[in-house]
Enzyme design. Structure first.
Site, short mmCIF file in Angstrom:
data_model
loop_
_atom_site.label_atom_id
_atom_site.label_comp_id
_atom_site.label_asym_id
_atom_site.label_seq_id
_atom_site.Cartn_x
_atom_site.Cartn_y
_atom_site.Cartn_z
N THR A 7 1.03 -1.12 -0.06
CA THR A 7 -0.11 0.02 0.18
C THR A 7 0.91 1.27 0.00
O THR A 7 1.71 1.38 1.07
CB THR A 7 -0.89 0.05 1.30
OG1 THR A 7 -0.28 -0.12 2.40
CG2 THR A 7 -2.02 -1.06 1.20
N LYS A 32 0.99 -9.68 -9.74
CA LYS A 32 -0.23 -9.04 -8.98
C LYS A 32 -0.96 -8.41 -9.98
O LYS A 32 -0.54 -7.34 -10.85
CB LYS A 32 0.24 -8.26 -7.74
CG LYS A 32 -0.77 -7.64 -7.02
CD LYS A 32 -0.43 -6.92 -5.92
CE LYS A 32 -1.37 -6.34 -4.83
NZ LYS A 32 -2.31 -5.26 -5.43
N HIS A 72 -6.71 -4.38 -7.85
CA HIS A 72 -5.98 -3.20 -7.21
C HIS A 72 -7.05 -2.49 -6.23
O HIS A 72 -7.07 -1.50 -6.14
CB HIS A 72 -5.58 -2.23 -8.37
CG HIS A 72 -4.38 -1.41 -7.97
ND1 HIS A 72 -3.22 -2.05 -8.27
CD2 HIS A 72 -4.06 -0.37 -7.06
CE1 HIS A 72 -2.31 -1.09 -7.97
NE2 HIS A 72 -2.75 -0.16 -7.22
N ARG A 83 -9.38 0.17 -7.41
CA ARG A 83 -8.75 1.47 -7.69
C ARG A 83 -8.32 1.86 -9.13
O ARG A 83 -7.80 2.94 -9.29
CB ARG A 83 -7.74 1.69 -6.52
CG ARG A 83 -7.92 1.76 -5.37
CD ARG A 83 -6.96 1.54 -4.23
NE ARG A 83 -6.21 2.61 -4.34
CZ ARG A 83 -6.29 3.83 -3.43
NH1 ARG A 83 -7.34 3.86 -2.77
NH2 ARG A 83 -5.26 4.92 -3.31
N ASP A 131 -6.29 -11.03 -3.38
CA ASP A 131 -6.38 -9.65 -2.75
C ASP A 131 -7.59 -8.98 -3.21
O ASP A 131 -7.71 -8.89 -4.51
CB ASP A 131 -4.83 -9.00 -3.23
CG ASP A 131 -5.27 -7.43 -3.01
OD1 ASP A 131 -4.93 -6.99 -2.10
OD2 ASP A 131 -5.16 -6.67 -4.12
N GLY A 191 -11.09 -7.02 -0.95
CA GLY A 191 -12.45 -7.38 -0.07
C GLY A 191 -12.49 -7.90 1.07
O GLY A 191 -13.42 -8.43 1.59
N VAL A 192 -11.23 -8.61 1.43
CA VAL A 192 -11.12 -9.53 2.77
C VAL A 192 -11.51 -8.65 3.93
O VAL A 192 -10.36 -8.04 4.36
CB VAL A 192 -9.88 -10.33 2.65
CG1 VAL A 192 -9.61 -11.18 3.81
CG2 VAL A 192 -9.61 -10.92 1.45
#
Length: 384
Positions: free
Chosen positions: A84, A257, A281, A284, A312, A314-315
């Site tokens: 991040t 990723k 992402h 985003r 990766d 919404g967890v």
């Protein structure tokens, strides 16, 4: 620092609420927001609700083992901290604080290319496993410089993010007039009266916040100069040739990723990539993209066990992690939740976020009747 906030922080949603209370609105929205109408952001979280558990309580595990092995290293839980940008904006020394919390929890940390601390400064903490995120730039020598620095600092994996070659239209930031370092209008300053703890903690840090990894010897280090140069660095012409090139530069695990298509997942295996992170992402970039969880099953099928597939996006619950694992994910990454943790309590806040996930995963597995991560399977779920 007082940790009275823990009495109000029982979930990631609680941590988000407390972070919203603690941060100036432009800073909170920088973390919380997404592209355009934020449809994909909402889909990421909502997708987990489409799956229901089918428990087998008579399997009766008295204790649960939450550990997973990933790229030859044992993690104590199937959650790690993803990259991040500008985590140092949310708490003093944010990246290194989050990395220390991850190491203490027995899990991995991935440093963002856009971190406030440098690749080398993070490595000096000695935390491990540590991964490094990179992009492909128009000037390939600049990309190679990042790779060489990560190798010299003994990072355990390289994460090439492939979905950020054109910047998403993040309208919350535009409406807020968000800048780095942040500047505040008169209404913002009035609203800041309720944000004094953050302001007091960050007052000496704000003028120094910059994209530390982009400062090359002999070049201007001020943010204005860096921001102007960074805007033209990304190369929309990123291709599989660049993946092949990076594969030749980097001998440790190379992870892509931003993969959402099973076609690209199969191509990644053929290219000798060591792992895939299914990600949009965090909503985003391309608004309207498929949710990470909805993309996961087809990618798992395409990869067919040849390399690990991570998730990766919404967890927000330990139960979300368990659902992703049942659908074939090897591990989950968290982004916004660790920023909420930093905003609320610094290193202790991130540690608390990871502990929330640990306790929720353990409870969910116990109620499902699963003693180990390897016990989780598609039969534990039904899609509504």
């Amino acid at each position: 620092m007082s940790e009275r906030w823990k009495k109000q922080a029982f979930s990631i949603a609680d941590m988000r609420r407390l972070a919203k209370r603690a941060l100036p609105r432009p800073v909170f929205d920088f973390a919380d927001g997404a592209a355009e109408d934020e449809v994909t952001l909402a889909r990421n979280e909502a997708a987990f609700g489409d799956w229901s558990f089918v428990p087998r309580p008579l399997d009766g595990p008295a204790t649960r083992d939450l550990s997973v092995e990933l790229f030859g290293q044992r993690l104590a839980l199937p959650v790690m901290i993803g990259p991040t940008g500008l985590s140092g904006l949310f708490a003093v020394d944010g990246e290194r604080a989050a990395a220390r919390a991850a190491a203490a929890a027995g899990t991995a940390f991935c440093l963002s290319h856009a971190s406030v601390c440098t690749i080398e400064q993070l490595a000096e903490t000695g935390i491990a496993p540590r991964w490094m995120q990179i992009f492909v730039y128009r000037e390939r020598a600049f990309t190679q410089w990042f790779v060489e620095r990560a190798a010299a600092s003994d990072y355990d994996a390289l994460v090439l993010t492939v979905d950020n070659q054109l910047l998403g239209n993040r309208e919350r930031d535009l409406r807020n007039g968000f800048t780095i370092p942040p500047t505040f209008s008169l209404p913002d300053m009035v609203a800041m009266l309720g944000k004094l703890p953050w302001l007091l903690a960050m007052r000496r840090e704000l003028p120094k916040i910059t994209f530390a990894n982009y400062i090359r010897p002999g070049e201007a280090a001020d943010l204005a100069s860096l921001s102007k140069r960074m805007a033209g660095l990304l190369d929309p012409g990123l291709s599989w040739r660049d993946v092949d090139w990076l594969r030749g530069l980097w001998t440790k695990p190379l992870i892509l990723k931003g993969i959402l298509s099973p076609i690209e997942a199969r191509r990644a295996v053929e290219a000798g990539v060591d792992g895939i992170i299914v990600s949009n992402h965090g909503g985003r970039q391309l608004d309207g993209a498929i949710s990470a969880l909805d993309a996961l099953p087809a990618i798992v099928e395409a990869v067919d066990g040849r390399i690990p597939v991570l998730l990766d996006g919404g967890v927000r619950r330990g139960g979300d992690v368990v659902k992703a694992l049942c659908l074939g994910a090897a591990c989950c990454l968290i982004g916004r939740p660790q920023l909420f943790g930093l905003a609320v309590g610094g290193e202790a806040g991130v540690a608390h976020v990871l502990d929330i996930y640990r306790r929720e995963i353990d409870r969910t597995m116990g109620l499902l009747g699963a003693a180990r991560i390897a016990d989780l399977e598609r039969g534990h779920l039904v899609k509504q």
